[in-house]
Design an enzyme around this catalytic site. Sequence first.
Site, PDB file in Angstrom:
ATOM      1  N   SER A 187      -4.561  12.273   0.906  1.00  0.00           N
ATOM      2  CA  SER A 187      -3.677  13.336   0.380  1.00  0.00           C
ATOM      3  C   SER A 187      -3.993  13.871  -0.895  1.00  0.00           C
ATOM      4  CB  SER A 187      -2.479  13.309   0.631  1.00  0.00           C
ATOM      5  OG  SER A 187      -1.935  12.145  -0.207  1.00  0.00           O
TER       6      SER A 187
ATOM      7  N   GLU B  72       8.584  11.075  -5.460  1.00  0.00           N
ATOM      8  CA  GLU B  72       7.338  11.498  -5.987  1.00  0.00           C
ATOM      9  C   GLU B  72       6.926  12.649  -5.085  1.00  0.00           C
ATOM     10  OE1 GLU B  72       4.428   8.316  -5.883  1.00  0.00           O
ATOM     11  OE2 GLU B  72       2.823   9.718  -5.216  1.00  0.00           O
TER      12      GLU B  72
ATOM     13  N   HIS C  36      -2.542   3.069  -6.864  1.00  0.00           N
ATOM     14  CA  HIS C  36      -3.911   2.660  -5.982  1.00  0.00           C
ATOM     15  C   HIS C  36      -4.003   4.325  -5.278  1.00  0.00           C
ATOM     16  CE1 HIS C  36      -1.194   2.195  -2.136  1.00  0.00           C
ATOM     17  NE2 HIS C  36      -0.649   3.100  -2.889  1.00  0.00           N
ATOM     18  N   ARG C  37      -5.144   4.399  -4.418  1.00  0.00           N
ATOM     19  CA  ARG C  37      -5.238   5.442  -3.177  1.00  0.00           C
ATOM     20  C   ARG C  37      -5.140   4.831  -2.104  1.00  0.00           C
ATOM     21  NH1 ARG C  37      -6.646  10.291  -6.138  1.00  0.00           N
ATOM     22  NH2 ARG C  37      -5.560  10.897  -4.136  1.00  0.00           N
ATOM     23  N   SER C  38      -5.033   5.755  -1.109  1.00  0.00           N
ATOM     24  CA  SER C  38      -4.634   5.187   0.423  1.00  0.00           C
ATOM     25  C   SER C  38      -6.210   4.628   0.599  1.00  0.00           C
ATOM     26  CB  SER C  38      -4.371   6.368   1.331  1.00  0.00           C
ATOM     27  OG  SER C  38      -5.178   7.541   1.031  1.00  0.00           O
TER      28      SER C  38
ATOM     29  N   ASP D  63       7.685   9.053  -1.175  1.00  0.00           N
ATOM     30  CA  ASP D  63       6.613   9.906  -1.615  1.00  0.00           C
ATOM     31  C   ASP D  63       6.334  10.637  -0.611  1.00  0.00           C
ATOM     32  OD1 ASP D  63       4.534  11.423  -2.495  1.00  0.00           O
ATOM     33  OD2 ASP D  63       3.193   9.784  -2.439  1.00  0.00           O
TER      34      ASP D  63
ATOM     35  N   ASP E 276       2.697  13.488  -8.888  1.00  0.00           N
ATOM     36  CA  ASP E 276       1.402  13.139  -8.449  1.00  0.00           C
ATOM     37  C   ASP E 276       0.388  14.190  -8.342  1.00  0.00           C
ATOM     38  OD1 ASP E 276      -0.883  11.969  -7.257  1.00  0.00           O
ATOM     39  OD2 ASP E 276       0.075  11.418  -5.366  1.00  0.00           O
TER      40      ASP E 276
ATOM     41  N   LYS F 209       2.429   1.088  -7.932  1.00  0.00           N
ATOM     42  CA  LYS F 209       2.673   1.531  -6.549  1.00  0.00           C
ATOM     43  C   LYS F 209       1.287   1.042  -5.899  1.00  0.00           C
ATOM     44  CE  LYS F 209       1.869   6.017  -4.337  1.00  0.00           C
ATOM     45  NZ  LYS F 209       2.592   7.110  -3.911  1.00  0.00           N
TER      46      LYS F 209
ATOM     47  N   HIS G 192      -1.010   9.611   6.246  1.00  0.00           N
ATOM     48  CA  HIS G 192      -1.567   8.141   6.234  1.00  0.00           C
ATOM     49  C   HIS G 192      -1.316   7.514   7.584  1.00  0.00           C
ATOM     50  CE1 HIS G 192      -1.483   7.905   1.467  1.00  0.00           C
ATOM     51  NE2 HIS G 192      -2.332   8.749   2.032  1.00  0.00           N
TER      52      HIS G 192
ATOM     53  N   LYS H 212      -3.026   7.754 -11.381  1.00  0.00           N
ATOM     54  CA  LYS H 212      -4.638   7.249 -10.493  1.00  0.00           C
ATOM     55  C   LYS H 212      -5.786   7.526 -11.178  1.00  0.00           C
ATOM     56  CE  LYS H 212      -2.287   8.590  -6.083  1.00  0.00           C
ATOM     57  NZ  LYS H 212      -2.138   9.813  -5.335  1.00  0.00           N
TER      58      LYS H 212
ATOM     59  N   GLU I   3      -1.918   2.308   4.170  1.00  0.00           N
ATOM     60  CA  GLU I   3      -1.379   1.216   2.943  1.00  0.00           C
ATOM     61  C   GLU I   3      -0.563   0.350   3.413  1.00  0.00           C
ATOM     62  OE1 GLU I   3       0.540   4.169   0.392  1.00  0.00           O
ATOM     63  OE2 GLU I   3      -1.488   5.227  -0.099  1.00  0.00           O
TER      64      GLU I   3
ATOM     65  N   GLN J  47       4.919  10.898   3.593  1.00  0.00           N
ATOM     66  CA  GLN J  47       3.908   9.929   3.936  1.00  0.00           C
ATOM     67  C   GLN J  47       4.430   8.490   3.326  1.00  0.00           C
ATOM     68  OE1 GLN J  47       0.074  11.231   1.844  1.00  0.00           O
ATOM     69  NE2 GLN J  47       0.844   9.763   0.288  1.00  0.00           N
ATOM     70  N   GLU J  48       5.144   8.229   2.490  1.00  0.00           N
ATOM     71  CA  GLU J  48       5.541   6.924   1.875  1.00  0.00           C
ATOM     72  C   GLU J  48       7.126   6.445   1.875  1.00  0.00           C
ATOM     73  OE1 GLU J  48       3.119   6.269  -1.596  1.00  0.00           O
ATOM     74  OE2 GLU J  48       1.580   7.501  -0.476  1.00  0.00           O
TER      75      GLU J  48
HETATM   76  P1  PGA Z   1      -3.696   9.205  -1.437  1.00  0.00           P
HETATM   77  O1  PGA Z   1      -2.250   8.998  -1.224  1.00  0.00           O
HETATM   78  O2  PGA Z   1      -4.258   8.210  -1.993  1.00  0.00           O
HETATM   79  O3  PGA Z   1      -4.167   9.511  -0.032  1.00  0.00           O
HETATM   80  O4  PGA Z   1      -3.807  10.611  -2.133  1.00  0.00           O
HETATM   81  C1  PGA Z   1      -1.520   8.321  -2.280  1.00  0.00           C
HETATM   82  C2  PGA Z   1      -0.383   9.172  -2.827  1.00  0.00           C
HETATM   83  O5  PGA Z   1      -0.227  10.402  -2.328  1.00  0.00           O
HETATM   84  O6  PGA Z   1       0.273   8.879  -3.914  1.00  0.00           O
HETATM   85 ZN    ZN Z   2       1.626  10.797  -4.010  1.00  0.00          ZN
END
Ligand code: PGA
Ligand code: ZN
Length: 433
Positions: free
Chosen positions: A43, A294, A374-376, A243, A321, A397, A156, A346, A206, A164-165
């Site tokens: 994303s 987030e 991190h990233r996904s 998030d 983000d 995170k 994800h 990131k 993740e 997403q999270e």
């Molecule tokens: P991404 O997701 O690494 O797929 O961008 C992580 C996030 O959105 O924080």
């Molecule tokens: Zn994010």
Amino acid sequence: MEFAIEHVHGRQVLDSRGNPTVEVDIELMGGAAGRAMVPSGASTGENEACELRDGDPDYYGGKSVMNAVANVNEQIGPQLFGLDARDQETVDQIMIELDGTPNKSNLGANAILGVSMAVAKAAADQSGLPLYRYLGGSSAKTIPVPMFNILNGGKHADNTVDFQEFMIQPWGFDTFDEALQASVEIYHKLKSVLGEKGYSTGVGDEGGFAPDLKSNEEALQVIEAAVKQTGYSWGEQIFVALDPATSELWNEAEKKGKEGYCFFSSEPDRIATADEMIDLWAGWCDNYPIRSLEDGLAENDWEGWAKLTARLGDKVQLVGDDLFVTNHKFLQRGLDEGCGNSILVKVNQIGTLSETFETVNLAIRNGYTAVLSHRSGETEDSTIADIAVATNCGQLKTGAPCRSDRTAKYNQLIRIAEQLGDSASFGGSMWNK
Ligand code: PGA
Ligand code: ZN
């Protein structure tokens, strides 16, 4: 001369989703070496630095990174030969100038970042210092409070959850070890809570569970049940961090020719306005111990972000983000317009270590918090754990406590905490009281 860069070598390896990514090895004349692997998002924010992929459909489905690897070996390597690896700024600046574009689309941010991180690791190795100490000096001692992403949705996972999270954040503990233990116990308890309700316990990108829940809010309810059944205190020891990655909801609405936020996984016909999203978050924050939100609104919704910040900014950490993409220019706009009070960091959104540190410093100088991330798509590389300690930012995170690409970072924090011993402080003490 011992710190002089002697050899730069890139190669294509695989990330946690089975996609190609860049790995870089650096050797110094003194014999030290550094290796770094580059993560990848799903994303992604539209203003992120460019991840160069080859696009040949007959080779790794277009996702190979052989051009980025060639750029490491043929373009970047020769420029760095003989440079002192401790001159991180110079090394990064040479690559930025060689690339010559605002978003690193020429050489690829994946090529540049691999070299930038590997140079730092080689310099740390030659210095005989652990990476966090080399990068952060003698004041590097804060073990970050993790954000454990224990329930996945959105882009994800292929489930009915739009956001997403759903993360737990163990603020109320004195040490990292205790916080980790509690979070792992809750993660396993969540598996049984989901199982008892007949939900799938397969995991998303993740490492969090990805069940087909009846509603987005049910994610909070099953997590609350898991925390309480484990015996930890909900809202004193364990908090929630969200998030929802709403730029994706925005993009889905746009695909339908609409403006707003589309609940693409659960109710594809539902399009919410920014005000409705803010009401949703405010309601959730009243009913659950949410300490961090987030990307509660989309990356281009600056006006909505200012309203969200006015409404919730004094009680909830509002993390940008996609909004800030680890770029000091977008962060500066947020500071000027009152958007958010925290930045997600990131390394591959910006593409060099020096620029990453510059952005973290800008945030902290202006009273924003910074959360390393991190990233996904990840690898066994755990550099971000060291960066989190080096910057003393206090939060990291990096997914569920599950799957080696995620646990690599938590395991690195275990090692760092052990090394620091009594001189370590746990990030929880920074904002607990
Ligand atoms: P991404 O997701 O690494 O797929 O961008 C992580 C996030 O959105 O924080
Ligand atoms: Zn994010």
